[in-house]
Structure formats: C-alpha cells, structure tokens
Design an enzyme around this catalytic site. Structure first.
Site, PDB file in Angstrom:
ATOM      1  N   HIS A 113       0.846  -1.200   0.000  1.00  0.00           N
ATOM      2  CA  HIS A 113       0.000   0.000   0.000  1.00  0.00           C
ATOM      3  C   HIS A 113       0.877   1.243   0.000  1.00  0.00           C
ATOM      4  O   HIS A 113       2.113   1.157   0.094  1.00  0.00           O
ATOM      5  CB  HIS A 113      -0.965  -0.004   1.185  1.00  0.00           C
ATOM      6  CG  HIS A 113      -0.316   0.065   2.534  1.00  0.00           C
ATOM      7  ND1 HIS A 113       0.546  -0.899   3.022  1.00  0.00           N
ATOM      8  CD2 HIS A 113      -0.408   1.006   3.533  1.00  0.00           C
ATOM      9  CE1 HIS A 113       0.934  -0.575   4.235  1.00  0.00           C
ATOM     10  NE2 HIS A 113       0.392   0.577   4.564  1.00  0.00           N
ATOM     11  N   HIS A 142       1.294   3.821   2.107  1.00  0.00           N
ATOM     12  CA  HIS A 142       1.823   4.507   3.268  1.00  0.00           C
ATOM     13  C   HIS A 142       3.345   4.454   3.161  1.00  0.00           C
ATOM     14  O   HIS A 142       3.924   3.411   2.829  1.00  0.00           O
ATOM     15  CB  HIS A 142       1.337   3.870   4.566  1.00  0.00           C
ATOM     16  CG  HIS A 142      -0.049   4.314   4.945  1.00  0.00           C
ATOM     17  ND1 HIS A 142      -0.857   3.590   5.780  1.00  0.00           N
ATOM     18  CD2 HIS A 142      -0.756   5.431   4.593  1.00  0.00           C
ATOM     19  CE1 HIS A 142      -2.009   4.232   5.941  1.00  0.00           C
ATOM     20  NE2 HIS A 142      -1.967   5.342   5.227  1.00  0.00           N
ATOM     21  N   ASP A 145       6.023   4.176   4.860  1.00  0.00           N
ATOM     22  CA  ASP A 145       6.942   3.218   5.460  1.00  0.00           C
ATOM     23  C   ASP A 145       6.960   1.886   4.711  1.00  0.00           C
ATOM     24  O   ASP A 145       7.726   0.989   5.069  1.00  0.00           O
ATOM     25  CB  ASP A 145       6.610   2.990   6.940  1.00  0.00           C
ATOM     26  CG  ASP A 145       5.174   2.563   7.186  1.00  0.00           C
ATOM     27  OD1 ASP A 145       4.269   3.173   6.588  1.00  0.00           O
ATOM     28  OD2 ASP A 145       4.949   1.639   7.983  1.00  0.00           O
ATOM     29  N   HIS A 146       6.142   1.783   3.670  1.00  0.00           N
ATOM     30  CA  HIS A 146       6.115   0.546   2.888  1.00  0.00           C
ATOM     31  C   HIS A 146       6.627   0.728   1.462  1.00  0.00           C
ATOM     32  O   HIS A 146       6.764  -0.260   0.747  1.00  0.00           O
ATOM     33  CB  HIS A 146       4.702  -0.037   2.870  1.00  0.00           C
ATOM     34  CG  HIS A 146       4.268  -0.524   4.221  1.00  0.00           C
ATOM     35  ND1 HIS A 146       4.297  -1.848   4.587  1.00  0.00           N
ATOM     36  CD2 HIS A 146       3.814   0.157   5.308  1.00  0.00           C
ATOM     37  CE1 HIS A 146       3.878  -1.966   5.832  1.00  0.00           C
ATOM     38  NE2 HIS A 146       3.585  -0.760   6.290  1.00  0.00           N
ATOM     39  N   HIS A 168      -7.230  -1.788   5.892  1.00  0.00           N
ATOM     40  CA  HIS A 168      -6.396  -0.771   6.520  1.00  0.00           C
ATOM     41  C   HIS A 168      -7.045   0.586   6.258  1.00  0.00           C
ATOM     42  O   HIS A 168      -8.131   0.665   5.673  1.00  0.00           O
ATOM     43  CB  HIS A 168      -4.980  -0.849   5.934  1.00  0.00           C
ATOM     44  CG  HIS A 168      -3.954  -0.069   6.696  1.00  0.00           C
ATOM     45  ND1 HIS A 168      -3.911  -0.020   8.073  1.00  0.00           N
ATOM     46  CD2 HIS A 168      -2.921   0.709   6.267  1.00  0.00           C
ATOM     47  CE1 HIS A 168      -2.909   0.737   8.450  1.00  0.00           C
ATOM     48  NE2 HIS A 168      -2.293   1.198   7.371  1.00  0.00           N
ATOM     49  N   HIS A 195       6.223  -5.394  12.340  1.00  0.00           N
ATOM     50  CA  HIS A 195       5.633  -4.062  12.196  1.00  0.00           C
ATOM     51  C   HIS A 195       5.354  -3.471  13.584  1.00  0.00           C
ATOM     52  O   HIS A 195       4.308  -2.870  13.841  1.00  0.00           O
ATOM     53  CB  HIS A 195       4.343  -4.111  11.363  1.00  0.00           C
ATOM     54  CG  HIS A 195       3.941  -2.776  10.804  1.00  0.00           C
ATOM     55  ND1 HIS A 195       3.039  -1.951  11.430  1.00  0.00           N
ATOM     56  CD2 HIS A 195       4.308  -2.133   9.669  1.00  0.00           C
ATOM     57  CE1 HIS A 195       2.864  -0.852  10.709  1.00  0.00           C
ATOM     58  NE2 HIS A 195       3.628  -0.943   9.625  1.00  0.00           N
TER      59      HIS A 195
END
Length: 314
Positions: free
Chosen positions: A73, A75, A77-78, A153, A281
């Site tokens: 996705h 966001h 941090d990914h 999410h 995570h």
C-alpha cells in the site's frame, strides 16, 4: 513420509529474509517494512520501506538479482525506499526487465519522481495494478504462483500469498535397469506407468519413484486490522507473516488505526491452522518485544518474532 524422504534436500531454496520489521515512526532499532523472498534463483522484494537498498547491501544481497517487487500500500513506510532502489539499479547498469506489482497511484508517484529528476531507466519496468478488493492470481511463474490477499487498513492495502508449484516425483534410478529408455524415465518422473504395446505393465511409477516434498507456501499480511475473512485464503500455509503493531494493552488504539495486536495475529494463525507465524511491524512505543511473543504464543505456540537480518526457511 519416511526418514529418508524427510532428509532429502528440497528441489530449490524457498526462504524469507527480514530486512525491516518496524512501523511508520522511524527508530534506531528497527527499519521500516521490507522482506526478501528467495525462490530458486529469483529474488522477490515484498514492500520497500525507507533505506531498503542499504539493508540489502548490509545483508550482502545483490539488488541486481531482484526480479519481482510487490508493494502492499501507499503509506510511506512501505514504499519510500522504492524510487531510490530503482534509480540505483539503473546506475548499476541493469538491463533485465523488472516486474512491479502494487496499488493504483504507485505508477504516478514513480513517474513524477523520474520526470522532475530527469531520470531515465535503462531497463523495462513492468507495472501491474493490484485490485485491493478481491483475491486474484497475479503471477504464474514456472516455480510458484502469487495471489493477492485483500486486507483492511486505512487506505487500500493488499497482502500476498506465494505458493510453490507441486514438484515431480523423485526418480529412484538405482532401482531401474541401466537400459531403460530415456523416454520412460521422463514418463515415470511425471508419475505415469509404463505399458507395453498390449497394455501390460512394464514399470509402475509407484515402484520406481518416491513422492516429492509437499509444495511450500508463504503469506504476507501487511497493515491490517483483525479480519477473520482472511482465514479461508490463509488456511494451511506453511509460514504466515501478520502485522502485530500493538499489544492488547493498546487494542482500542489498534482498532482505531486499522492495525492488529500480537494476540489478534495469533488468533488468525490458529484459526487458519498455519504452520508458523511471524509477527512484526512493531510500534516504536515499545522498547522490548518479548512480551509480544508471550502474548501471541499464549494463543498460537508456533509464533516467532520477525527479527531483522534473520532468514527463515519455508
């Protein structure tokens, strides 16, 4: 399965290396989400948090061997490590095609970055949009298949299920006469009996072969709240990674931000009857993670922490 079969090497590597096991807030102890799955000679990158290419170098993994990248996705941090990695592959002279799977909009982000920086890739980057609403077959590789796993999410988010294809039976050559035609060997290895022109059995596949190891499977469930609808798709996988951002002391906070607790991840694993569970995570608010393990193992004993730099064989 006999002891001999258990000890016989599997046909090719199927292993997971954790590059980053932290969550969104930067930490000196944990890096942001990234995993490397090696399947045979192919490297598969799953998510690409900030600094992923440095993590690959630290683990002495050659980024040039990457063939597939899956992003869960948008966001940061990914995937904030993705553009630098793609750029570095170009600077290293990559010419081989690279295959990228991810959410709609990822192509716009990368196109904008490369446009404003006047960057051009010397290799073809194939991008496939992943539908976050329905499971779908994304890749049919000679050695594996990859399916999407719809997650829940705050924004569209997708997990991925990697399944090894069944192996052919192992041929017991020492039991066969030396003069057996090569064509017969191929048929036996495919599990086919050898018959003569009159239909009489010459060689039984069951007598001259032994079963191959069972196909292996790995499921990656990134950022998601507790969703029991995942259970049928995850049922029986050998290794499951499920996010566990919080512990039960912050269960309400987890629900508010569409994340899971260690206990909830273990509940999914137990109900799906998976082989092993990896949790990661972790929120930066926690300084130690043994309590995560205790919480999860109370529900699902075969739970392990996703420890950066460690490789787990599926």
């Amino acid at each position: 399965m006999t002891e001999t079969q258990t000890l016989r090497p599997v046909p090719f590597p199927f292993a997971l290396t954790i590059l980053g096991a932290g969550s969104a807030t930067p930490s000196l102890r944990l890096h942001q989400t990234a995993q490397l799955l090696s399947i045979g000679n192919d490297y598969v990158l799953i998510d690409c948090g900030e600094g992923t290419q440095l993590r690959l170098i630290e683990q002495r993994i050659r980024p040039g061997r990457l063939r597939y990248i899956f992003i869960s996705h948008l966001h940061g941090d990914h995937y904030f490590g993705l553009a630098p990695l793609l750029s570095s592959l170009n600077l290293a002279g990559r010419t081989e095609d690279l295959f990228l799977f991810g959410p709609r909009g990822l192509d716009e982000v990368l196109t904008t970055i490369f446009r404003v920086s006047d960057s051009r890739l010397g290799y073809r980057l194939h991008f496939q949009v992943v539908d976050p609403s329905e499971p779908a077959l994304l890749l049919d590789h000679p050695q594996m298949t990859v399916q999407s796993i719809p997650l829940q999410h705050r924004i569209d988010c997708t997990g991925y299920l990697f399944r090894e294809k069944p192996h052919k039976p192992h041929l017991l050559r020492d039991k066969l006469p030396d003069d057996v035609p090569v064509a017969y060997l191929k048929q036996l290895k495919n599990g086919e009996n050898i018959l003569d022109a009159d239909g009489k059995l010459l060689y039984a596949a069951s007598e001259y072969t032994e079963s191959a190891p069972a196909p292996r499977s790995y499921a990656f469930c990134s950022d998601t709240r507790y969703v029991e609808e995942l259970i049928p798709q995850l049922h029986g996988v050998d290794l499951l990674y499920h996010e566990a951002t919080f512990m039960e002391d912050n269960a309400q906070r987890a629900a508010e931000v569409y994340h899971s607790t260690a206990k909830q991840a273990a509940m999914i694993a137990a109900k799906a009857e998976v082989g092993r569970l990896l949790i990661g995570h972790f929120s930066s608010r926690y300084k130690q993670f043994d309590l995560f393990l205790d919480e999860a193992r109370a529900v699902f004993p075969e739970t392990y922490l996703a420890i950066e730099g460690e490789t787990t064989h599926v």
